[in-house]
Design a protein around this motif. Structure first.
Motif, short mmCIF file in Angstrom:
data_model
loop_
_atom_site.label_atom_id
_atom_site.label_comp_id
_atom_site.label_asym_id
_atom_site.label_seq_id
_atom_site.Cartn_x
_atom_site.Cartn_y
_atom_site.Cartn_z
N GLN A 162 26.03 4.73 36.02
CA GLN A 162 26.12 3.46 36.50
C GLN A 162 25.08 3.04 37.13
N GLY A 163 23.70 3.53 36.99
CA GLY A 163 22.53 3.25 37.94
C GLY A 163 22.66 3.20 39.12
N GLN A 164 23.36 4.13 39.82
CA GLN A 164 23.29 4.60 41.04
C GLN A 164 22.60 5.68 41.36
N GLY A 195 26.13 3.03 50.79
CA GLY A 195 27.02 3.32 49.62
C GLY A 195 28.12 4.30 49.90
N GLU A 196 28.16 5.42 49.27
CA GLU A 196 29.25 6.14 49.47
C GLU A 196 29.21 7.84 49.57
N THR A 223 22.98 2.49 45.83
CA THR A 223 22.04 1.35 45.06
C THR A 223 20.84 1.28 45.78
N SER A 224 20.64 1.69 46.89
CA SER A 224 19.41 1.37 47.87
C SER A 224 18.24 2.29 47.64
N ASN A 225 17.13 2.28 47.87
CA ASN A 225 16.28 3.22 47.59
C ASN A 225 15.90 4.05 48.88
N MET A 226 15.15 5.34 48.70
CA MET A 226 15.30 6.13 49.58
C MET A 226 14.68 5.79 50.95
#
Lengths: 672, 155
Positions: A162-164, A195-196, A223-226
């Protein structure tokens, strides 16, 4: 059909299993990753299937079978738990319930279940390529390596699709960090926003109990970046180091599962509802123990036992009288022994009739879920003290008023998510249902963190509905204004909805609760929420009273309303406004001559002293004038026949030791 | 059974030197007079409540209810407990000593001439040899509204 000796057992057990399925489905909804819950549901469904097949209820067994297939898929990680899937499963549980009810009513338990079965099949098909038989292992996981089980793998793979992003986040706390658990909580809160969290090592429970060194690892789907993740976590103070790395699902099959059976992988939820989880686990163990020790008894038999016992108590009273008259030592000893035994017996019988309020609370999670969906609101229901015990007579009556109160809280209390966000609250509202004992009473509180009661709005409405005049309203304090919403013909909702708001409801609730000998109060703060607090007597069948004599008649005054007793001289009685009053502890208290009020036939003159029972109704007091005090006693409350239910200032009757009926006074009615 | 044979089994009791009857199926029991606890604020014909084997049962003086004088308590006085729906009530009567089968065809509508007020309490009369039996309409006798109406008027 009814002759079947197993039928009753079957129905009772089916109901229990369905309730268990319901409860666990709700838990699962909160915690879709917890496979132990799925296992619980599966177990209940499986038993139900077996039982109904044995009893020959084909439709019941078919539907259960189909449901089981879906659950099996969930267990194997092939079917994802989401709201739509749960809706269908809930639907099928409803179907099962309807069938069981039909059987209970003497029907054959047939029902057209094709539609639901189709839907269940719809969930099931398509993903049945491989089947992993998977049972959560019991090991704890002290090592700092992340290894994942098959289920977690599936979740990770899906999120990837799902692109996460799947990150492995290692957080190290500073050495001098004092409240490690609190920091962990804060970190988790940040993570939950991003996120989760699907896994943490050590487990959330261990983290909570500070059973870790300085660092811990979580698996985060986001979905956030590092950089963002790292930056946000660093905002929590006392953090030494944060390492975020992409988590690669390696091909090697996991040997160990870090999931403990009772470790829900939703950590924030877990921390927040610590108390609840504790109670859930303790309930689980309790149920196991109790399961072996209980037998089912028809309620009618218990009632019969109670009635017989009451008669025994009356005979015992007579026997005591006779033995004291006869003055026969051996007889007296025997009678005394019998009295002690019957006292013990009484407490046992009364205890047998006590049932946990769980019976009533059970149906609320489903109801709240349904209503909040209907109303497009998000609500977390938190139930505390479901094991609080109440007499069955009260339990039977309290369900409907509570339903009303909960509907009211959902409809008028908790705002829509958008509205809540506008006010700066979490989008999902909280509803707490809490039961506890205090003294001889049980308290049930329904608290929401919704809109609260708008004083001006209530007053406007009350004035326009002629409940109060504008002049009166101005003088009322907040509490009095809030009580207005429980007056009849009152509804402050802007629109009438299906859930509540027809203007009947709260006034009905109030009168039902008062009829049970209870009270209801409401407290509220605008935009912070409202608390409805219901106070109920522990039992409706036994109350403590003070027995008094007026001329030759005996009356019982409930101890609950008595402040104290007093004896005053006749000349201390004064006249105020042509009413007789006395000064009592610095207050002027009106006297109520029971002899006159109750039209007692007069046979002897009063002496120069007055015996008073001081009673209270909220902040008002009165002195009831009686001839003599007999004493304090526990009595079995009997309702006065409908034929006399309107009798003035009499709330019921009881049977005394000599077999005679004594009336119980309603002191509230005597205080003007 | 009753319908088939068209016989009505009734309890016969005395009141003011007349004989009244109630169908047996409406009767719970016949008791000797016992201690009655007065209930304040009720109609004069409501004498109070008794403990009938653990159930608090209201007692009314049937004579007074029918507009006669209140019944004098004697050795012969009985309490007939009757049940209509959920309502159990004890009736004070002068004596109850007979059970009869009455052919329903013999029941005649109440004669208009007897009186006016208390006529509504009477379902019919039966001529049986030398006896005239009055069949009571218990529903009317025990009507709740009557007991409560009285109270409203008084308060």
């Amino acid at each position: 059909m009814d002759n079947n000796p197993y039928l009753e057992v079957f129905i009772d057990e089916s109901k229990e299993h369905l309730q268990a399925i319901n409860d666990h489905l709700l838990l699962l909804e909160k915690d879709p990753e917890d496979l132990s819950i799925v296992n619980e549901i599966f177990r209940s469904a499986h038993t139900l299937k077996g039982m109904s097949a044995t009893m020959g209820y084909q439709d019941l067994s078919n539907l259960t079978h189909q449901m089981e297939n879906v659950l099996d898929g969930v267990r194997d990680g092939l079917i994802k738990v989401d709201a739509d899937m749960l809706d269908i499963v809930f639907d099928s549980v409803d179907g099962l319930e309807a069938m069981v009810m039909d059987i209970a009513d003497g029907g054959a338990g047939n029902r057209d279940v094709k539609r639901v079965v189709k839907m269940l099949e719809g969930i099931e098909v398509g993903e049945r390529s491989t089947t992993f038989a998977f049972e959560p292992a019991q090991q704890t996981y002290p090592s700092m390596n992340l290894s994942i089980d098959e289920f977690t793998r599936t979740v990770l793979e899906q999120s990837k699709e799902q692109g996460q992003q799947n990150y492995r986040v290692e957080v190290t706390l500073r050495d001098d960090c004092l409240l490690k658990a609190a920091r962990v909580y804060m970190v988790f809160e940040v993570l939950e926003q991003l996120g989760e969290v699907i896994l943490s090592v050590p487990s959330v429970e261990q983290l909570e109990n500070e059973e870790f060194e300085q660092s811990f690892i979580v698996l985060l789907i986001t979905t956030s970046n590092m950089e963002e993740v790292e930056r946000k976590i660093h905002k929590v103070s006392e953090i030494e180091r944060v390492e975020v790395a992409e988590f690669l699902i390696d091909s090697r099959l996991p040997e160990l599962s870090p999931l403990e059976e009772d470790d829900p992988s939703d950590p924030v939820n877990n921390i927040k509802s610590e108390e609840k989880i504790a109670s859930v686990t303790s309930e689980k163990t309790n149920q196991r123990q109790v399961g072996n020790k209980t037998i089912r008894i028809n309620i009618d038999r218990l009632d019969g036992l109670m009635n017989l016992f009451e008669e025994l108590v009356i005979d015992k009273g007579r026997l005591e009288q006779i033995s004291s008259e006869l003055n026969h030592t051996e007889l007296q000893e025997t009678v005394e022994h019998m009295s002690r035994i019957s006292g013990d017996l009484q407490s046992i019988i009364l205890n047998m009739r006590m049932v946990p309020i769980e019976q009533v609370f059970n149906r609320f999670p489903r109801m709240v879920r349904q209503f909040s969906r209907d109303l497009n609101k998000q609500v977390n229901l938190n139930i505390v003290g479901a094991d609080t015990e109440l007499d069955r007579t009260v339990i039977d009556e309290i369900g409907d008023p509570l339903v009303h109160l909960i509907r009211n809280a959902l409809d008028h209390g908790i705002e829509s998510p958008a509205e809540r966000e506008r006010k700066g609250k979490e989008s999902s509202g909280n509803l707490e249902l809490k039961a506890f004992h205090r003294g001889n009473h049980v308290f049930i509180e329904i608290a929401d963190d919704g809109a609260g009661i708008n004083r001006d709005k209530v007053i406007r409405k009350a004035v326009s509905n002629h409940v109060v005049t504008e002049h009166q309203a101005l003088k009322m304090n907040n509490k009095q204004v809030y009580e207005l919403i429980m007056e009849s013909g009152f509804s402050t909702a802007d629109t009438v909805s299906d859930v509540s708001g027809r203007g009947v409801g709260l006034d009905v609730v109030k009168s039902t609760i008062e009829a049970l000998g209870g009270t209801i109060t409401v407290n509220s703060e605008l935009d912070r929420g409202s608390i409805f607090s219901v106070q109920l007597p522990l039992t409706l069948s036994i109350i403590s009273v003070m027995l008094v004599e007026v001329q030759k008649e005996k009356f019982a005054i409930p101890l609950g309303s008595i402040i104290e007793t007093a004896i005053v001289k006749k000349e201390d009685v004064m006249l105020a406004h042509r009413k007789q009053v006395i000064e009592f502890r610095g207050k002027v208290v009106p006297l109520v001559f029971l002899e006159e009020v109750l039209e007692v036939p007069s046979s002897h003159e009063k002496d120069e002293y007055l015996s008073l029972v001081m009673v209270r109704k909220k902040d008002k007091m009165a002195g009831l004038v009686v001839d003599s005090f007999i004493g304090q006693q526990e009595v079995v409350l009997k309702s006065l026949s409908d034929y006399l239910s309107g009798a003035y200032a009499i709330s019921g009757a009881t049977i005394l030791g000599d077999g005679q009926v004594a009336l119980i006074l309603d002191s509230d009615a005597l205080i003007k | 059974m009753e319908e088939m044979s068209s016989f009505l089994k009734v309890i016969v009791f005395q009141l003011n030197e007349e004989e009244y009857t109630i169908p047996v199926h409406q009767v719970g029991s016949i008791e000797r007079i016992m201690a009655i606890t007065r209930v304040p604020g009720t109609a004069p014909f409501v004498k109070g409540v008794i403990n009938l084997r653990g159930v608090v049962t209201p007692i009314i003086d049937l004579g007074e209810r029918l507009g006669m004088e209140s019944t004098r308590i004697t050795e012969q006085t009985r309490i007939i407990t009757v049940k209509i729906g959920d309502l159990a009530v004890g009736l004070i009567v002068e004596g109850a000593n007979d059970v009869l089968d009455i052919n329903q065809e013999l029941i005649e509508p109440s004669p208009e001439a007897i009186g006016t007020e208390d006529l509504e309490f009477i379902q019919g009369v039966v001529h049986l040899e030398q006896r005239l039996l009055v069949l009571l309409n218990l529903e009317k006798v025990l009507s709740l509204e009557e007991a409560l109406d009285w109270k409203k008027a008084e308060v």
